[in-house]
Design a protein around this motif. Structure first.
Motif, PDB file in Angstrom:
ATOM      1  N   LEU A 260       0.860  -1.179   0.000  1.00  0.00           N
ATOM      2  CA  LEU A 260       0.000   0.000   0.000  1.00  0.00           C
ATOM      3  C   LEU A 260       0.892   1.224   0.000  1.00  0.00           C
ATOM      4  N   ALA A 261       0.852   2.024  -1.031  1.00  0.00           N
ATOM      5  CA  ALA A 261       1.644   3.248  -1.092  1.00  0.00           C
ATOM      6  C   ALA A 261       0.943   4.327  -0.284  1.00  0.00           C
ATOM      7  N   LEU A 262       1.675   4.955   0.584  1.00  0.00           N
ATOM      8  CA  LEU A 262       1.119   6.009   1.428  1.00  0.00           C
ATOM      9  C   LEU A 262       1.606   7.366   0.943  1.00  0.00           C
ATOM     10  N   LEU A 263       0.694   8.265   0.761  1.00  0.00           N
ATOM     11  CA  LEU A 263       1.029   9.558   0.195  1.00  0.00           C
ATOM     12  C   LEU A 263       1.857  10.373   1.168  1.00  0.00           C
ATOM     13  N   PRO A 264       2.933  11.037   0.688  1.00  0.00           N
ATOM     14  CA  PRO A 264       3.793  11.826   1.579  1.00  0.00           C
ATOM     15  C   PRO A 264       3.202  13.204   1.845  1.00  0.00           C
ATOM     16  N   LEU A 265       1.967  13.208   2.338  1.00  0.00           N
ATOM     17  CA  LEU A 265       1.297  14.464   2.625  1.00  0.00           C
ATOM     18  C   LEU A 265       1.044  14.576   4.110  1.00  0.00           C
ATOM     19  N   GLN A 266       0.898  15.787   4.588  1.00  0.00           N
ATOM     20  CA  GLN A 266       0.609  15.998   5.999  1.00  0.00           C
ATOM     21  C   GLN A 266      -0.800  15.530   6.315  1.00  0.00           C
ATOM     22  N   ALA A 267      -0.943  14.626   7.270  1.00  0.00           N
ATOM     23  CA  ALA A 267      -2.251  14.107   7.657  1.00  0.00           C
ATOM     24  C   ALA A 267      -2.647  14.667   9.012  1.00  0.00           C
ATOM     25  N   THR A 268      -3.963  14.633   9.285  1.00  0.00           N
ATOM     26  CA  THR A 268      -4.449  15.067  10.585  1.00  0.00           C
ATOM     27  C   THR A 268      -3.905  14.134  11.655  1.00  0.00           C
ATOM     28  N   ALA A 269      -3.280  14.695  12.659  1.00  0.00           N
ATOM     29  CA  ALA A 269      -2.641  13.871  13.677  1.00  0.00           C
ATOM     30  C   ALA A 269      -3.680  13.086  14.468  1.00  0.00           C
ATOM     31  N   LEU A 270      -3.353  11.867  14.768  1.00  0.00           N
ATOM     32  CA  LEU A 270      -4.201  10.988  15.569  1.00  0.00           C
ATOM     33  C   LEU A 270      -3.768  11.066  17.025  1.00  0.00           C
ATOM     34  N   THR A 271      -4.724  11.211  17.927  1.00  0.00           N
ATOM     35  CA  THR A 271      -4.440  11.229  19.355  1.00  0.00           C
ATOM     36  C   THR A 271      -5.175  10.073  20.013  1.00  0.00           C
ATOM     37  N   LEU A 272      -4.451   9.271  20.776  1.00  0.00           N
ATOM     38  CA  LEU A 272      -5.042   8.178  21.539  1.00  0.00           C
ATOM     39  C   LEU A 272      -4.886   8.472  23.024  1.00  0.00           C
ATOM     40  N   ASP A 273      -5.972   8.365  23.749  1.00  0.00           N
ATOM     41  CA  ASP A 273      -5.940   8.564  25.199  1.00  0.00           C
ATOM     42  C   ASP A 273      -5.656   7.229  25.867  1.00  0.00           C
ATOM     43  N   MET A 274      -4.505   7.122  26.507  1.00  0.00           N
ATOM     44  CA  MET A 274      -4.144   5.932  27.261  1.00  0.00           C
ATOM     45  C   MET A 274      -4.625   6.090  28.706  1.00  0.00           C
ATOM     46  N   PRO A 275      -4.848   4.984  29.404  1.00  0.00           N
ATOM     47  CA  PRO A 275      -5.293   5.096  30.802  1.00  0.00           C
ATOM     48  C   PRO A 275      -4.248   5.754  31.686  1.00  0.00           C
ATOM     49  N   GLY A 276      -4.699   6.364  32.763  1.00  0.00           N
ATOM     50  CA  GLY A 276      -3.812   7.118  33.637  1.00  0.00           C
ATOM     51  C   GLY A 276      -2.753   6.276  34.309  1.00  0.00           C
ATOM     52  N   ASN A 277      -2.970   4.972  34.423  1.00  0.00           N
ATOM     53  CA  ASN A 277      -1.970   4.097  35.044  1.00  0.00           C
ATOM     54  C   ASN A 277      -1.099   3.396  34.008  1.00  0.00           C
ATOM     55  N   ALA A 278      -1.031   3.960  32.805  1.00  0.00           N
ATOM     56  CA  ALA A 278      -0.180   3.409  31.742  1.00  0.00           C
ATOM     57  C   ALA A 278       1.159   4.139  31.707  1.00  0.00           C
ATOM     58  N   THR A 279       2.229   3.388  31.406  1.00  0.00           N
ATOM     59  CA  THR A 279       3.570   3.950  31.286  1.00  0.00           C
ATOM     60  C   THR A 279       4.135   3.570  29.921  1.00  0.00           C
ATOM     61  N   LEU A 280       4.644   4.565  29.199  1.00  0.00           N
ATOM     62  CA  LEU A 280       5.294   4.302  27.919  1.00  0.00           C
ATOM     63  C   LEU A 280       6.653   3.664  28.185  1.00  0.00           C
ATOM     64  N   THR A 281       6.841   2.428  27.735  1.00  0.00           N
ATOM     65  CA  THR A 281       8.088   1.705  27.987  1.00  0.00           C
ATOM     66  C   THR A 281       9.037   1.718  26.807  1.00  0.00           C
ATOM     67  N   ALA A 282       8.530   2.001  25.606  1.00  0.00           N
ATOM     68  CA  ALA A 282       9.399   2.037  24.422  1.00  0.00           C
ATOM     69  C   ALA A 282       8.706   2.829  23.323  1.00  0.00           C
ATOM     70  N   GLU A 283       9.504   3.568  22.556  1.00  0.00           N
ATOM     71  CA  GLU A 283       8.968   4.281  21.397  1.00  0.00           C
ATOM     72  C   GLU A 283      10.080   4.507  20.387  1.00  0.00           C
ATOM     73  N   THR A 284       9.804   4.203  19.130  1.00  0.00           N
ATOM     74  CA  THR A 284      10.728   4.490  18.038  1.00  0.00           C
ATOM     75  C   THR A 284       9.948   5.124  16.894  1.00  0.00           C
ATOM     76  N   VAL A 285      10.595   6.038  16.176  1.00  0.00           N
ATOM     77  CA  VAL A 285      10.010   6.655  14.990  1.00  0.00           C
ATOM     78  C   VAL A 285      11.053   6.609  13.884  1.00  0.00           C
TER      79      VAL A 285
END
Length: 311
Positions: free
Chosen positions: A7-32
């Motif tokens: 699936l080719a994804l267009l290199p255009l600016q998209a509306t950012a997606l926001t996800l609400d995680m529960p208050g007792n959640a901790t981010l343990t890893a993230e890569t971009v």
């Protein structure tokens, strides 16, 4: 083997997606990574391969730990899935552990390594989503699993640069839907087994590299015996686990011998019919804790009893 649809994804600016995680959640890893690609499963694993949809663009991977025992994988997944549906994503595929393909699915798709992300091969859920807009196309997958003390969520998203997801711990803390479904240590054995489907036989003693079960007596074996004698049509599997000392093949064999040692003790000392018992081994593939510490390795050397009856 991956059977891919690109699936080719267009290199255009998209509306950012926001996800609400529960208050007792901790981010343990993230890569971009940008640009990159992600092969998102679209069906369960079969001997012919794993069907995937391949997206290219900015790939963001996150692992989250939710500090709450007794949460089911569905309870972990549903609130995030609802947010995605509200944001215009369509569900492409969903499955649970065995229906996904179990071991083969887990190791054919991308999973952030432990301890940041924990996956119990007998208790996980996967759901894949896609959203197409004028700004481009996005793929997103959710993988949920749990340990005895916490829930784990992996999010992988691919889309145009800057399309997200942004994640915030803005939602209420997650707790089990009903207090009586939590696998509390002081709950009766039968209740835990029938509610959670499995119980760790935590008082059994095994040394690294040994399949020998200690002399005992062990209260957990009496609990198993009492349950099976009171329910003669029920069956269970004894599943052995190890730490990571040594290779995988050797540890799988060792863990199965440990489970077999428990089975023999139940047959010999407690008069449990063999037809009610099975013994299997997982090696080090489903840890309860990090193997970096002595305490973690000790926790991982265990045998669990799993209820295999469907009625």
């Amino acid at each position: 083997m991956l059977r891919a649809v690109v699936l080719a994804l267009l290199p255009l600016q998209a509306t950012a997606l926001t996800l609400d995680m529960p208050g007792n959640a901790t981010l343990t890893a993230e890569t971009v990574t940008d640009p990159d690609s992600y092969d998102m499963p679209t069906a369960g694993w079969t001997p012919t391969g794993l069907p995937v949809l391949t997206g290219t663009g900015e790939v963001r991977k996150q692992a989250w730990r939710i500090e709450a025992s007794g949460l089911t994988t569905l309870q972990l997944l549903q609130p995030l899935g609802a947010q995605l549906t509200e944001a215009g994503f369509e569900r492409v595929f969903t499955c649970t552990d065995d229906a996904c393909g179990g071991f083969d699915f887990r190791f054919a798709t991308e999973v952030i390594p432990a301890p940041q992300m924990y996956v119990d091969l007998g208790d996980f859920r996967f759901r894949a989503f896609r959203r197409d807009t004028e700004e481009g196309s996005e793929l997103l997958s959710l993988l949920t699993s749990r340990s005895s003390s916490a829930g784990f969520v992996q999010i992988i998203h691919v889309g145009p640069t800057g399309s997200g997801p942004a994640t915030e711990t803005a939602a209420p803390a997650m707790r089990p839907a009903r207090a009586d479904t939590a696998a509390a240590d002081d709950a009766p054995f039968a209740q835990r087994l029938e509610t959670e489907g499995r119980v760790v036989l935590s008082d059994l003693a095994f040394e690294t590299g040994s399949a020998q079960l200690g002399a005992g007596p062990f209260a957990s074996l009496q609990d198993v015996a009492d349950y099976l004698l009171a329910n003669p049509t029920r069956t269970v599997a004894l599943v052995g686990h190890t730490d990571t000392v040594g290779g995988l093949d050797g540890n799988i064999a060792l863990s199965k011998r440990r489970a077999g040692s428990v089975l023999e003790r139940l047959v010999t000392n407690y008069d449990i019919p063999r037809r009610q018992l099975d013994a299997q081994g997982m090696g080090y593939l489903a840890p309860l804790a990090s193997n970096l510490s002595d305490e973690g390795r000790e926790a991982n050397r265990r045998v669990e009893v799993i209820l295999t009856s469907t009625e």
